[in-house]
Design a protein around this motif. Structure first.
Motif, PDB file in Angstrom:
ATOM      1  N   PRO A 181      46.779  50.664  51.683  1.00 26.68           N
ATOM      2  CA  PRO A 181      46.119  51.838  50.231  1.00 26.68           C
ATOM      3  C   PRO A 181      47.835  52.140  50.231  1.00 26.68           C
ATOM      4  O   PRO A 181      48.672  52.763  49.177  1.00 26.68           O
ATOM      5  CB  PRO A 181      45.959  52.968  51.411  1.00 26.68           C
ATOM      6  N   GLU A 182      48.989  52.167  51.130  1.00 23.37           N
ATOM      7  CA  GLU A 182      50.564  53.325  50.839  1.00 23.37           C
ATOM      8  C   GLU A 182      51.037  52.039  50.580  1.00 23.37           C
ATOM      9  O   GLU A 182      52.977  52.337  50.199  1.00 23.37           O
ATOM     10  CB  GLU A 182      50.783  52.926  52.551  1.00 23.37           C
ATOM     11  N   VAL A 189      53.752  47.904  40.668  1.00 24.15           N
ATOM     12  CA  VAL A 189      55.157  47.774  39.851  1.00 24.15           C
ATOM     13  C   VAL A 189      54.636  46.306  38.821  1.00 24.15           C
ATOM     14  O   VAL A 189      55.272  46.183  37.794  1.00 24.15           O
ATOM     15  CB  VAL A 189      56.024  48.196  40.500  1.00 24.15           C
ATOM     16  N   LEU A 190      54.608  45.515  39.911  1.00 22.82           N
ATOM     17  CA  LEU A 190      54.823  43.921  39.319  1.00 22.82           C
ATOM     18  C   LEU A 190      54.075  44.092  38.643  1.00 22.82           C
ATOM     19  O   LEU A 190      53.755  42.747  37.326  1.00 22.82           O
ATOM     20  CB  LEU A 190      53.998  42.692  40.555  1.00 22.82           C
ATOM     21  N   THR A 191      52.309  44.239  38.029  1.00 25.09           N
ATOM     22  CA  THR A 191      51.321  43.688  36.867  1.00 25.09           C
ATOM     23  C   THR A 191      51.204  44.850  35.825  1.00 25.09           C
ATOM     24  O   THR A 191      50.542  44.749  34.914  1.00 25.09           O
ATOM     25  CB  THR A 191      50.060  43.380  38.187  1.00 25.09           C
ATOM     26  N   GLY A 192      51.709  46.430  36.415  1.00 27.67           N
ATOM     27  CA  GLY A 192      51.057  47.462  35.916  1.00 27.67           C
ATOM     28  C   GLY A 192      49.926  47.638  35.954  1.00 27.67           C
ATOM     29  O   GLY A 192      49.001  48.450  34.887  1.00 27.67           O
ATOM     30  N   GLN A 193      48.863  46.969  36.592  1.00 23.30           N
ATOM     31  CA  GLN A 193      48.274  47.402  37.060  1.00 23.30           C
ATOM     32  C   GLN A 193      47.761  47.997  38.071  1.00 23.30           C
ATOM     33  O   GLN A 193      48.555  48.031  39.130  1.00 23.30           O
ATOM     34  CB  GLN A 193      46.956  46.526  36.870  1.00 23.30           C
ATOM     35  N   THR A 194      46.096  48.578  38.353  1.00 24.33           N
ATOM     36  CA  THR A 194      46.525  49.072  40.227  1.00 24.33           C
ATOM     37  C   THR A 194      45.870  48.384  41.007  1.00 24.33           C
ATOM     38  O   THR A 194      45.147  47.146  40.387  1.00 24.33           O
ATOM     39  CB  THR A 194      45.410  50.774  39.996  1.00 24.33           C
ATOM     40  N   ALA A 195      45.735  48.511  41.885  1.00 27.37           N
ATOM     41  CA  ALA A 195      45.302  47.563  42.994  1.00 27.37           C
ATOM     42  C   ALA A 195      43.653  47.553  43.094  1.00 27.37           C
ATOM     43  O   ALA A 195      43.227  45.444  42.423  1.00 27.37           O
ATOM     44  CB  ALA A 195      45.573  47.196  44.320  1.00 27.37           C
ATOM     45  N   GLU A 196      42.376  48.506  42.569  1.00 29.86           N
ATOM     46  CA  GLU A 196      41.559  47.176  42.855  1.00 29.86           C
ATOM     47  C   GLU A 196      40.875  46.502  40.662  1.00 29.86           C
ATOM     48  O   GLU A 196      39.814  45.501  41.439  1.00 29.86           O
ATOM     49  CB  GLU A 196      40.647  49.132  42.692  1.00 29.86           C
ATOM     50  N   LYS A 197      41.678  47.090  40.108  1.00 31.60           N
ATOM     51  CA  LYS A 197      41.544  47.022  38.664  1.00 31.60           C
ATOM     52  C   LYS A 197      42.370  45.270  39.356  1.00 31.60           C
ATOM     53  O   LYS A 197      41.612  43.855  38.316  1.00 31.60           O
ATOM     54  CB  LYS A 197      42.445  47.618  38.368  1.00 31.60           C
ATOM     55  N   PHE A 198      43.707  44.967  39.576  1.00 29.51           N
ATOM     56  CA  PHE A 198      44.216  43.165  39.810  1.00 29.51           C
ATOM     57  C   PHE A 198      43.878  42.490  40.228  1.00 29.51           C
ATOM     58  O   PHE A 198      43.063  41.416  40.389  1.00 29.51           O
ATOM     59  CB  PHE A 198      45.001  43.509  40.346  1.00 29.51           C
ATOM     60  N   THR A 199      42.477  43.343  41.418  1.00 26.67           N
ATOM     61  CA  THR A 199      41.372  42.344  42.232  1.00 26.67           C
ATOM     62  C   THR A 199      40.521  42.638  42.255  1.00 26.67           C
ATOM     63  O   THR A 199      39.428  42.019  42.461  1.00 26.67           O
ATOM     64  CB  THR A 199      41.958  42.866  43.680  1.00 26.67           C
ATOM     65  N   THR A 200      39.627  43.465  40.858  1.00 29.29           N
ATOM     66  CA  THR A 200      38.437  43.127  40.862  1.00 29.29           C
ATOM     67  C   THR A 200      37.267  43.983  41.464  1.00 29.29           C
ATOM     68  O   THR A 200      36.476  43.318  41.759  1.00 29.29           O
ATOM     69  CB  THR A 200      38.321  41.903  39.753  1.00 29.29           C
ATOM     70  N   GLY A 201      38.850  44.978  42.749  1.00 32.66           N
ATOM     71  CA  GLY A 201      37.119  45.932  42.792  1.00 32.66           C
ATOM     72  C   GLY A 201      37.658  44.798  44.659  1.00 32.66           C
ATOM     73  O   GLY A 201      37.093  45.900  45.455  1.00 32.66           O
ATOM     74  N   ARG A 207      39.280  47.618  52.290  1.00 34.87           N
ATOM     75  CA  ARG A 207      39.426  48.978  52.705  1.00 34.87           C
ATOM     76  C   ARG A 207      37.878  49.428  53.183  1.00 34.87           C
ATOM     77  O   ARG A 207      38.904  49.722  54.567  1.00 34.87           O
ATOM     78  CB  ARG A 207      39.914  50.037  51.157  1.00 34.87           C
ATOM     79  N   ALA A 208      37.072  49.128  52.929  1.00 33.15           N
ATOM     80  CA  ALA A 208      35.739  49.430  53.125  1.00 33.15           C
ATOM     81  C   ALA A 208      35.927  48.793  54.821  1.00 33.15           C
ATOM     82  O   ALA A 208      35.438  50.123  55.501  1.00 33.15           O
ATOM     83  CB  ALA A 208      34.916  49.070  52.706  1.00 33.15           C
ATOM     84  N   VAL A 209      36.527  47.878  54.357  1.00 37.52           N
ATOM     85  CA  VAL A 209      35.684  47.025  55.675  1.00 37.52           C
ATOM     86  C   VAL A 209      36.514  47.464  56.904  1.00 37.52           C
ATOM     87  O   VAL A 209      36.957  47.472  58.576  1.00 37.52           O
ATOM     88  CB  VAL A 209      36.402  45.039  55.747  1.00 37.52           C
ATOM     89  N   LEU A 210      37.803  47.439  56.988  1.00 34.29           N
ATOM     90  CA  LEU A 210      39.065  47.816  57.170  1.00 34.29           C
ATOM     91  C   LEU A 210      38.734  49.119  58.149  1.00 34.29           C
ATOM     92  O   LEU A 210      38.599  49.579  59.772  1.00 34.29           O
ATOM     93  CB  LEU A 210      40.869  48.288  57.424  1.00 34.29           C
ATOM     94  N   ALA A 211      38.204  50.030  57.614  1.00 33.32           N
ATOM     95  CA  ALA A 211      37.953  51.657  57.782  1.00 33.32           C
ATOM     96  C   ALA A 211      36.746  51.613  58.933  1.00 33.32           C
ATOM     97  O   ALA A 211      36.608  52.263  59.690  1.00 33.32           O
ATOM     98  CB  ALA A 211      37.781  52.490  56.828  1.00 33.32           C
ATOM     99  N   SER A 212      35.810  50.862  58.103  1.00 30.39           N
ATOM    100  CA  SER A 212      34.488  50.191  59.471  1.00 30.39           C
ATOM    101  C   SER A 212      34.756  49.906  60.678  1.00 30.39           C
ATOM    102  O   SER A 212      34.106  50.192  62.486  1.00 30.39           O
ATOM    103  CB  SER A 212      33.876  49.159  59.032  1.00 30.39           C
ATOM    104  N   GLY A 213      36.208  49.790  61.120  1.00 34.71           N
ATOM    105  CA  GLY A 213      36.855  49.284  62.329  1.00 34.71           C
ATOM    106  C   GLY A 213      35.986  47.502  62.932  1.00 34.71           C
ATOM    107  O   GLY A 213      35.385  47.155  63.637  1.00 34.71           O
ATOM    108  N   TYR A 214      35.623  47.228  61.625  1.00 34.94           N
ATOM    109  CA  TYR A 214      34.843  45.516  61.189  1.00 34.94           C
ATOM    110  C   TYR A 214      35.650  45.158  62.550  1.00 34.94           C
ATOM    111  O   TYR A 214      37.045  45.198  62.382  1.00 34.94           O
ATOM    112  CB  TYR A 214      34.965  45.013  60.536  1.00 34.94           C
ATOM    113  N   GLN A 215      35.209  43.691  63.602  1.00 35.68           N
ATOM    114  CA  GLN A 215      36.223  42.767  63.954  1.00 35.68           C
ATOM    115  C   GLN A 215      36.050  41.353  63.543  1.00 35.68           C
ATOM    116  O   GLN A 215      34.348  40.567  64.246  1.00 35.68           O
ATOM    117  CB  GLN A 215      35.972  42.935  66.043  1.00 35.68           C
ATOM    118  N   MET A 216      36.794  40.599  63.577  1.00 35.05           N
ATOM    119  CA  MET A 216      35.831  39.021  63.235  1.00 35.05           C
ATOM    120  C   MET A 216      35.477  37.913  64.688  1.00 35.05           C
ATOM    121  O   MET A 216      36.152  38.714  66.022  1.00 35.05           O
ATOM    122  CB  MET A 216      37.275  38.486  62.898  1.00 35.05           C
ATOM    123  N   GLY A 217      34.615  38.012  63.782  1.00 34.57           N
ATOM    124  CA  GLY A 217      33.572  37.550  65.245  1.00 34.57           C
ATOM    125  C   GLY A 217      33.682  35.463  65.097  1.00 34.57           C
ATOM    126  O   GLY A 217      32.961  35.417  66.001  1.00 34.57           O
TER     127      GLY A 217
END
Length: 222
Positions: A181-182, A189-201, A207-217
């Motif tokens: 997010p930060e 700056v590079l694409t003229g689009q928000t990260a959400e739009k550039f990555t199609t969501g 961000r939701a996965v990181l916020a959940s505290g998920y760990q790879m298994g």
């Protein structure tokens, strides 16, 4: 031999992570079996069939894939206004296909390397573009143009493979960094689009996965 060691090391690390983080062993083994069966299947075919048989099978695969894509998209393919709606910047196309894009890319890579027939080259290339996956489209164009500058049969040095692999890892880490997010302002700056739009969501999913505290298994849980 070194390549095999790297694979076994990756597998060992994956299994250790899975055990310490209570991963699903059965799912991990299922994925390993899937990968192994695909590799063995390709190995057997390449050693049982001659090149003409493999080429004919790929032609059949291309035609079946295009037929399936036609069935999926139906009347959209015949509507002229459909093509005016295609937007690479917005990552949108009425002809986009999640199901047939991988088939299109496989055929494109095969026929642009084995230039036996111009029609298969043209059709497979256009098919890869029309199924409309942005990264895939870039690769298709690269496969078309790079042989004009480089010899596709030139042997690659091990040092080059190592450097390229390290570059891919660094690029992945860099992309992960700009999706935080930060740091999303970099994408704007590079694409003229928000990260959400550039990555199609997808940035929101990360961000939701990181916020959940998920760990790879282990394998298959990334």
């Amino acid at each position: 031999m070194r390549d095999n060691r790297a694979i076994f090391l990756f597998l060992a690390v994956s299994l250790v992570l899975m055990l310490f983080r209570n991963g699903d062993l059965s799912f991990c083994l299922e994925l390993i079996m899937r990968y192994t069966m695909a590799i063995l299947y390709a190995f057997v075919l390449l050693n049982l069939l001659d090149f003409d048989d493999v080429y004919n099978l790929m032609v059949f695969f291309l035609l079946i894939s295009i037929w399936g894509w036609f069935l999926q998209k139906g009347d959209k393919l015949l509507d002229v206004s459909t093509y005016a709606k295609i937007s690479f910047a917005n990552s949108y196309s009425p002809l986009e296909s999640h199901y047939f894009a991988p088939s299109a890319m496989n055929c494109c890579a095969f026929f642009l390397y084995y230039k036996k027939n111009k029609w298969t080259q043209i059709v497979s290339f256009l098919f890869a573009l029309l199924t409309f996956k942005r990264v895939q489209m870039v690769f298709a164009i690269a496969l078309l143009l790079l042989p004009l500058l480089l010899d596709p049969n030139r042997q690659i040095k091990k040092k080059s493979v190592t450097l390229f692999s390290a570059g891919v890892v660094l690029l992945t880490l860099g992309y992960y960094w700009v999706l935080q997010p930060e740091h999303e302002w970099v994408i704007e700056v590079l694409t003229g689009q928000t990260a959400e739009k550039f990555t199609t969501g997808r940035s929101n999913i990360l961000r939701a996965v990181l916020a959940s505290g998920y760990q790879m298994g282990g394998l298959g849980t990334t």
